[in-house]
Design an enzyme around this catalytic site. Sequence first.
Site, short mmCIF file in Angstrom:
data_model
loop_
_atom_site.label_atom_id
_atom_site.label_comp_id
_atom_site.label_asym_id
_atom_site.label_seq_id
_atom_site.Cartn_x
_atom_site.Cartn_y
_atom_site.Cartn_z
N GLN A 39 0.84 -1.20 0.00
CA GLN A 39 0.00 0.00 0.00
C GLN A 39 0.87 1.25 0.00
O GLN A 39 0.64 2.19 -0.75
CB GLN A 39 -0.91 -0.01 1.24
N GLU B 78 -10.51 1.74 2.90
CA GLU B 78 -10.68 1.32 1.51
C GLU B 78 -10.43 -0.19 1.40
O GLU B 78 -11.25 -0.92 0.86
CB GLU B 78 -9.66 2.09 0.64
N HIS B 79 -9.26 -0.64 1.91
CA HIS B 79 -8.93 -2.06 1.92
C HIS B 79 -8.82 -2.52 3.37
O HIS B 79 -8.12 -1.89 4.16
CB HIS B 79 -7.57 -2.32 1.26
N ASP C 165 -6.20 -6.17 -6.16
CA ASP C 165 -5.78 -5.09 -7.06
C ASP C 165 -5.80 -5.53 -8.51
O ASP C 165 -6.00 -4.73 -9.41
CB ASP C 165 -4.34 -4.65 -6.72
N HIS D 228 -52.76 19.23 -8.77
CA HIS D 228 -52.44 17.83 -8.50
C HIS D 228 -53.74 17.07 -8.17
O HIS D 228 -54.01 16.00 -8.73
CB HIS D 228 -51.50 17.70 -7.31
#
Lengths: 435, 435
Positions: free
Chosen positions: B264, B332-333, B366, B425
């Site tokens: 990373q 994220e991961h 990945d 309406h």
Amino acid sequence: MSDINISKLDAASADFDRKLQKLLAWNEADDRHIQQTVLDIIADVRTKGDKAVIDYTNRFDQRHISAAGELELPGEILKSAWESLPAEQAQALQIAAKRIRAYAERQKIESWQYTEVDGTLLGQKITPLDRAGLYVPGGKAAYPSSVLMNAVPAKVAGVGELIMVVPAPKGETNQLVLAAAYLAGVDRAFAVGGAQAIAALAYGTETIPAVAKIVGPGNIYVATAKKFVFGRVGIDMIAGPSEILIICDGGTNADWIAMDLFSQAEHDENAQAILISQDESFLKAVEQSIHKLLPQMERARIISASLSARGALIKVNNLNEAVDIANIIAPEHLELSVEDPEILGKNIRHAGAIFMGRYTAEVIGDYCAGPNHVLPTSGTARFSSPLGVYDFQKRSSLINCSQTGAETLGKTASLLARGESLTAHARSAEYRLKA
Amino acid sequence: MSDINISKLDAASADFDRKLQKLLAWNEADDRHIQQTVLDIIADVRTKGDKAVIDYTNRFDQRHISAAGELELPGEILKSAWESLPAEQAQALQIAAKRIRAYAERQKIESWQYTEVDGTLLGQKITPLDRAGLYVPGGKAAYPSSVLMNAVPAKVAGVGELIMVVPAPKGETNQLVLAAAYLAGVDRAFAVGGAQAIAALAYGTETIPAVAKIVGPGNIYVATAKKFVFGRVGIDMIAGPSEILIICDGGTNADWIAMDLFSQAEHDENAQAILISQDESFLKAVEQSIHKLLPQMERARIISASLSARGALIKVNNLNEAVDIANIIAPEHLELSVEDPEILGKNIRHAGAIFMGRYTAEVIGDYCAGPNHVLPTSGTARFSSPLGVYDFQKRSSLINCSQTGAETLGKTASLLARGESLTAHARSAEYRLKA
């Protein structure tokens, strides 16, 4: 003769495309002054918390709040608003809520996973948002139907806590809105509005909890604040003026179609109502109905302004041409008031909601059909969707490699990583290979 | 001894929450000068079309383009890039594309509809985007894996036309990127980058067609341009620095975990790699591995900078505490390098992708596991999801009222509309009631 002057376009004319684009053009004012005001309010709420929220609320809503506890609308107030509703109205809201819920249940996305032959597991895990914020406008545009449309999908998604904010100008609250909030299961409510409410929901204060996502309509200050806090929290769409496109084959009562156009036009002066037909005499009949019916309308002034500025009657050669134009417009609401709406609907690629058949007035969708009335406007149906349960759910990918999977996938990953010169990536995979 | 100085935090310490928030803090520079430059470029491309695109491309990418036709990368160039790939690399890309496609197929959302007892039909119609744009960075950060991850879901969704833009500085293109584009089925490609490429995709020029949505990573000019054109077109997320959070029970080889952190950290100096464990001796072992392995790394300088600035080793009392921290970080991961990742994973509420078990290196995700590697960063997994097929599909609500349905629903709609003072309406519904 009323003072409506609605545009008439013919798709066969040489400059039709240009005229259509001009008709559709909509640019939200990009007001630097408003942007700066909103940025200041957000910064204040971030640093001063409740104190800033109280100051702005006292100033903008003419309130006299001294303690933060006064910002909250206690649950009993929502409950008593519900209990004091006339039975007929309570029942109508219940019917609407039940139908919105039934449709929303079908939208719910579910987790899934599968295992490959080598034992590697792949999947998608669905979780609801921990906490969501619902902005409800105060004053004249206070719509209990919007409370249901925003709150019910959140609850169906399983959102942990649903927070409503609604301004109370001069301390006044709308009983229908509070009742709808009770019915929809709003967990906490605060009598705060404007950019200060959005900032409080995005960043949290001592009293108002921070949320993961903010939904709901508001004025230009609210919309601007939502844009600025996007990224810190999720937001729903930024809505433009409401619109309807009606495609009619000429077989529907002209008065009905005129009133359908009115129902959109009465929202505000910028609303857009367009009718397309291949039947020229029908277009004339609808125009006559418009002139005939307008004087009876309570909101005649708004209807007249809206239809004159942004309305149109469009003549086409045939209904396929009407479908092509609908796909260019990508309308928020599309009425297919034709003999066989299923067939015509097959070729519609872009629309927020499609109302099919002569009996399906768009207004049914506004209140109680079930599908959401929060829909993409200004052509954004080309790439976005109605508000739904899925807006309150999110996905996480799942990967669980077996030892064999790590072996085969690891070789591929290592090779591709080295192709991208990411050698730590490659080695991380290579460690898991058999010696 | 290497020059890494990675933070060590203990969840039991009194100021842990504050330290954790400080560690996670990330503010993208809000650069007025960049914003103005980007606004100017967008305005130029809108008004001058191809001419502006050519001018900016010649200036920023040191090109010598004189005719708009030179902007396009013809299909044969993509094809020949694919055909000249070494067999091993071609095969690895094919394996990756096949697995990404297989996973994406499961994400596809399908239309549904149901009919109520009175004959009223409700449904949700799914359509793909007409045309999507894929931005691919040029130069050193040119990743063929990103081309696959962005393009394959678009094609699975059934996007009508997929347009790729990729800058070609000094005329140089990355053969792996072009090969991946060919493999993924990109329909047209243009050698244009930067804000001018985003503007061209959003508004269209004589040569580059306008798209409905733009996806793909880019530098600060590209990200800023995407923010500005949002609304005109859809965009995917605005990504922050990449991050990994590893929870390890101490039973995984310390070298493996150190390399996972490196994988990373090697992305860039702002990447974030964090390890949590209840096992203090394991944290020490990983730290030793870090120092031992760093000197062997090709990208040691970046890894060292990233781990020193934004990395951390966090000691917790038990793995449940680790899960609580993971839910605050919303990474994220997330790697669950533990004995029973399924059990631990059940309580994870917020993460882009979850990598389960000791054999599941994040790098597998990945490149080739199947799930997308475009994931929500900077805590946005609290409210958003990985890029997926659903990002290239949209929903339209369907409502087809039977005459009986119009009667019962019409009464409810009319009542609620009158409660909101929207009488056009109400009348639109009332017209459809039996006399």
